[in-house]
Design an enzyme around this catalytic site. Structure first.
Site, short mmCIF file in Angstrom:
data_model
loop_
_atom_site.label_atom_id
_atom_site.label_comp_id
_atom_site.label_asym_id
_atom_site.label_seq_id
_atom_site.Cartn_x
_atom_site.Cartn_y
_atom_site.Cartn_z
N SER A 16 4.01 15.52 4.76
CA SER A 16 3.26 14.84 5.81
C SER A 16 2.47 15.80 6.70
O SER A 16 2.98 16.81 7.16
CB SER A 16 4.21 14.01 6.69
N LYS A 67 7.43 0.59 6.12
CA LYS A 67 6.62 -0.13 7.10
C LYS A 67 7.06 -1.57 7.32
O LYS A 67 7.07 -2.07 8.45
CB LYS A 67 5.15 -0.06 6.71
N ASP A 103 -2.82 1.26 11.31
CA ASP A 103 -3.48 1.59 10.04
C ASP A 103 -4.86 0.96 9.92
O ASP A 103 -5.83 1.61 9.53
CB ASP A 103 -2.62 1.14 8.86
N GLY A 130 1.51 -4.05 -0.52
CA GLY A 130 2.65 -3.53 0.21
C GLY A 130 2.32 -3.25 1.66
O GLY A 130 1.33 -3.78 2.20
N GLU A 156 3.09 -12.60 -6.59
CA GLU A 156 3.67 -13.27 -5.43
C GLU A 156 3.49 -12.45 -4.16
O GLU A 156 3.37 -13.00 -3.06
CB GLU A 156 5.15 -13.57 -5.66
N GLY A 242 -7.96 8.92 2.02
CA GLY A 242 -7.41 8.36 3.24
C GLY A 242 -7.15 9.36 4.35
O GLY A 242 -6.50 9.01 5.34
N GLN A 249 -5.59 6.78 12.69
CA GLN A 249 -4.43 5.98 13.08
C GLN A 249 -3.46 6.81 13.91
O GLN A 249 -2.80 6.30 14.81
CB GLN A 249 -3.73 5.36 11.85
#
Length: 282
Positions: A16, A67, A103, A130, A156, A242, A249
């Site tokens: 990270s 999350k 986000d 997700g 789904e 990203g 963010q």
């Protein structure tokens, strides 16, 4: 009494860049920031979060795969977190957690501000359903896109995300196997973790591309390579990872914790200029 502490929770988490980013923000504002990365399994996340609070933790970021679990652990949440059903920013209020999701605003700020894209009236394809996808979907709709098509390997999950948006006609789900039938898009966003650590190629129908298509991977660094390689080979007009979203963010989180929004260009340029392995999205 321990000094206020901040952290990012995830699995894996050693990669990270959030501690580096938050430290840079703090330095710019003269604030000593105690921010660390904490590895936690899905089963161990609730206990790890409470242990962090007991040790002086007052704010946290949450990345994959926690999350949606973080949302369930919050006593109060913002409206955008409620729409997403996922939380990536936590603030301790008394003995309880308050949750937000930065986000989506982070992605929109990166695309419209840093990259100069106009999202209004665009057809958008969102791959994945997700926590990462849930975080950005509401903000994309609020930014004025024309239509959001959500595709996920588990249909789904895509249906559930679309239902949560409450935007009939603007947000729809589709089968992954039927991608060729969806027409073309001005924006394609990869919110899956399919390429992480696999080193395999990414393959989508070329019929999804038009002359204006921008491709964005919410991952950054090595994890974004397969999707971005496909985007460039397919002739997408623009392709971004990203990293900018991560920085934006993070700035939103910093503002909630410290009451001021940091400037983001310097740390973005520093991270973008490094050739070190920046892997997976926070």
């Amino acid at each position: 009494m321990s000094a206020p502490r901040y952290a990012v929770f995830g699995q894996p988490i050693a990669h990270s860049q959030s501690p580096r980013i938050q430290s840079a923000f703090g330095k710019a504002h003269g604030i000593a920031v105690d921010y660390r990365a904490i590895e936690a399994s899905p089963e161990g996340f609730p206990a790890a979060l409470e242990a962090f609070a007991a040790d002086g933790g007052v704010g946290a970021n949450v990345t994959l795969p926690h999350k949606e679990a973080a949302f369930a652990l919050c006593t109060t949440t913002t409206s955008r977190a409620q729409r997403a059903g996922a939380v990536n920013t936590l603030l301790r209020k008394g003995e309880r957690w308050h949750g937000d999701n930065t986000d989506g605003i982070g992605l929109v700020r990166d695309l419209t501000g840093r990259h100069g894209l106009d999202l209004r009236g665009r057809r958008v394809l969102l791959l994945g359903a997700g926590g990462a996808a849930r975080g950005v979907a509401p903000a994309l709709l609020d930014a004025g896109i024309l239509e959001l098509v959500v595709v996920n390997r588990s249909p789904e999950r895509a249906d559930a995300l679309v239902d949560a948006m409450s935007e009939p006609g603007r947000a729809i789900s589709a089968y992954w196997e039927a991608l060729r039938e969806q027409g073309d898009f001005e924006l394609i966003i990869n919110a899956t973790s399919a390429a992480r650590g696999e080193g395999t190629g990414f393959n989508l129908p070329l019929s999804l591309i038009n002359s204006m298509t921008t491709a964005v991977d919410l991952n950054y660094g090595e994890a974004a390579i397969p999707f971005l390689a496909w985007a460039r080979a397919a002739g997408c007009r623009n392709s971004f990872d990203g990293l900018g979203m991560l920085v934006e963010q993070a700035a939103e989180s910093f503002q909630q914790w410290h009451g001021m929004r940091p400037e983001t260009d310097a740390i973005y340029a520093e991270l973008r200029g490094r050739d070190a392995l920046l892997v997976t999205a926070d």
